[in-house]
Scaffold this motif. Structure first.
Motif, PDB file in Angstrom:
ATOM      1  N   THR A   1      -1.634  30.766  16.442  1.00 19.67           N
ATOM      2  CA  THR A   1      -0.236  30.361  16.497  1.00 19.67           C
ATOM      3  C   THR A   1       0.024  28.908  16.144  1.00 19.67           C
ATOM      4  O   THR A   1       1.139  28.524  15.938  1.00 19.67           O
TER       5      THR A   1
ATOM      6  N   ALA B   1       2.967  30.346  24.404  1.00 19.87           N
ATOM      7  CA  ALA B   1       2.760  31.697  23.865  1.00 19.87           C
ATOM      8  C   ALA B   1       3.124  32.786  24.877  1.00 19.87           C
ATOM      9  O   ALA B   1       3.731  33.795  24.527  1.00 19.87           O
TER      10      ALA B   1
ATOM     11  N   TRP C   1       2.905  35.506  20.038  1.00 18.47           N
ATOM     12  CA  TRP C   1       1.899  34.938  19.148  1.00 18.47           C
ATOM     13  C   TRP C   1       2.363  34.852  17.706  1.00 18.47           C
ATOM     14  O   TRP C   1       1.577  34.591  16.806  1.00 18.47           O
TER      15      TRP C   1
ATOM     16  N   ALA D   1      -4.613  32.225  21.128  1.00 14.37           N
ATOM     17  CA  ALA D   1      -3.285  31.753  20.757  1.00 14.37           C
ATOM     18  C   ALA D   1      -3.383  30.468  19.914  1.00 14.37           C
ATOM     19  O   ALA D   1      -2.648  30.297  18.944  1.00 14.37           O
TER      20      ALA D   1
END
Lengths: 456, 108
Positions: free
Chosen positions: A107, A344, A323, A103
């Motif tokens: 992200t 996330a 994500w 993540a």
């Protein structure tokens, strides 16, 4: 004479057979002694009643029961225990850690995608698993007399960091070896504490009755690491180290007087060294900002990151943002991995992480008190406390109870060094737990280490 | 009259702990006292007592120390606070069992 030897060997033969059937080899001697005491008591009683020796021995053996049954029952009691629940919790944390780093890479704002965090994490996860397995298999007692070796290694590592390492963010030194970077501060904190634990354990075993003079001399080996951490501006490391050091003295039942003198001396030397550094002013400002936060005087700069992270927690909701939406963290240090994970994947996963963490810690503490062998119990208790310290600091920092400090949650960081150290420490705990019922409580040389919970 | 192995198996831990609650004992002493106090009803196979004592020691219900007696090493067992608590629970369990059983037998 031959008839006498033949008669005597009947009991020995019986005990030999029982002993041979017992799988836990280190329990055999004590079990043998116990059975022999019983058998000879029985023989003496029967002979006092007028029975001949041979009949008395045969009677004693008959009353004992079947060799196979006795050995079987001993094997049920003295068998290797596998900590399945604990391994399950470790697996959960490693899985969540991997998801979290994935993540982070996918992200978070910034160029994390190109830094191959996940690849690096997976490589060191692999190394960590190997280290865990090795540490789980090595008899933990092998470490007992390696204290000074580890102490010298830690000192050497620290010195190398100062000489050839790279200073990062104004604190701490890293030594680059190819693609691997050794975090000297993190590694030496654990190594020093582990070494000091072993040194003091060995010393206490040799000198169970410590004079106050000896009690005060021993803690001085703990002063040098304080200086090393302060000089290299690793303030979190020095706090962790001091807590661990006091804990070690406590576990080894040093008197309250020696504990206080040792702690005050270490803290005083640390503070004096701290005040001599140019960077102390920055740390004072950080502490002031945290103090203002506690008092409700919110200042934009110093507490901005804390409030931002708390906002991200709140925004996550039960199921997270997935994500696709990016968690806007300027620089997601390892201590922010939990924030990334929760943002996330949601509060539900965050709760799961906390349950796994707290469950693992609870298991460690409870299991340490089940270990009969004193050195093993003390070592497992020390590691349990050592694992707990960063949990308190990390979560405490995220909720503002303590200043933001860079502490990472065990197994939940993208640092290779922390993964290796935690897996090593937890591997040792696994080995201690696995052997807890296959080792006698008292060993010839080590039964006098005084450990909290059981006394002398 | 002896009792069946199955009935004895279920109450062995309670018997051992209650003996140790009276005083610390080594294995042989415990066997003899148990035999004497029960008039021979609870006559354990002697070799199987020791695994039971070891299991209780592993669980923290008893502790043991080694000493020397009559030229031999001797292991003496002591009941712990945890063991006393376990004994209390087992005793209450037994009382409930006894009352319930008597009620059923009485009814038949």
């Amino acid at each position: 004479m031959d008839r006498e030897e033949n008669k005597r060997s009947l009991l020995d033969s019986f005990v030999d057979q029982v002993e041979a059937g017992i799988h836990a080899q280190e329990m055999r001697a004590s079990i043998r002694a116990e059975l022999e005491d019983h058998l000879y008591n029985q023989v003496e009683e029967q002979m006092d009643k007028g029975m001949s020796r041979s009949k008395a021995e045969a009677t004693a053996i008959r009353h004992m029961g079947s060799v196979n049954t006795i050995a079987e029952k001993f094997n049920i009691v003295h068998r290797t225990r596998f900590p399945w629940l604990f391994w399950g919790m470790i697996a959960i944390l490693l899985l969540v850690s991997t998801l979290g780093i994935w993540a982070v890479q996918h992200t978070v704002n910034g160029n994390y995608a190109v830094r191959s965090l996940l690849d690096r994490h997976l490589v060191f996860l692999g190394f960590g698993l190997v280290i865990f397995i090795i540490a789980s298999l090595i008899d933990y007692r092998w470490w007992r007399n390696k204290g000074w070796l580890l102490y010298v290694t830690a000192t050497g590592l620290f010195g190398s960091g100062q000489l050839i390492g790279d200073e990062v963010n104004g604190t701490g030194y890293w030594i680059a070896i190819g693609a691997i970077a050794l975090d000297v501060g993190f590694l030496t904190t654990f190594l020093f504490l582990f070494a000091i634990f072993l040194i003091i354990s060995q010393y206490r075993a040799e000198y169970p009755e410590l004079s106050i003079r000896r009690e005060l001399v021993l803690p001085f080996i703990g002063i040098i690491p304080v200086l090393t951490f302060v000089i290299s501006s690793q303030y979190y490391a020095v706090v962790v180290y001091l807590l661990g050091f006091i804990l070690i003295l406590f576990i080894h039942s040093f008197s309250l007087k020696a504990l206080m003198i040792g702690a005050i001396t270490a803290i005083t030397i640390g503070v004096l060294a701290f005040l001599s550094l140019p960077s102390y002013q920055i740390q004072i400002e950080r502490l002031e900002a945290w103090g203002n936060h506690l008092l409700g005087h919110h200042t934009r700069d110093a507490s901005a990151l804390l409030y931002h992270l708390q906002d991200l927690f709140v925004q996550a909701g039960w199921w997270g943002k997935g994500w696709v939406e990016r968690a806007d963290i300027p620089y997601p240090h390892s201590d922010h991995i939990l924030v990334v994970i929760v943002y996330a994947f949601g509060w539900i996963v965050g709760l799961g992480v906390l349950v796994a963490l707290l469950g693992g810690l609870t298991w460690l503490f409870r299991s340490s008190y089940q270990v009969k062998q004193r050195f093993g119990r003390g070592l497992m208790l020390f590691i349990s406390c050592y694992v707990t310290i960063p949990v308190i600091f990390n979560i405490g920092g995220l909720i503002g109870a303590v200043p933001m400090n860079g502490a990472t949650l065990p197994l939940l960081s993208y640092g290779a060094n922390s993964m290796l150290i935690w897996m090593f420490a937890l591997g040792i705990c696994t080995n201690i737990y696995m052997r807890k019922d296959t080792l006698p409580q008292h060993e010839a040389r080590w039964d006098r280490t005084v450990v909290i919970g059981k006394g002398r | 009259m002896k009792v069946s192995k199955e009935m004895l198996k279920g109450s062995t831990v309670m018997l051992v702990l209650s003996m140790l609650e009276q005083q610390p004992m080594y294995g042989y002493q415990l066997i003899k006292r148990l035999d004497a106090q029960s008039n021979g009803v609870f006559a354990l196979k002697e070799g199987t007592l020791y695994p039971i004592l070891h299991a209780l020691e592993n669980e923290g219900h008893v502790e043991a120390i080694w000493s020397e007696a009559e030229g031999r090493a001797r292991k003496t067992y002591y009941i712990t606070d945890k063991g006393k608590k376990q004994l209390q629970e087992k005793t209450e369990e037994w009382k409930l069992f006894q009352v319930s059983l008597n009620r059923v037998i009485g009814e038949t």
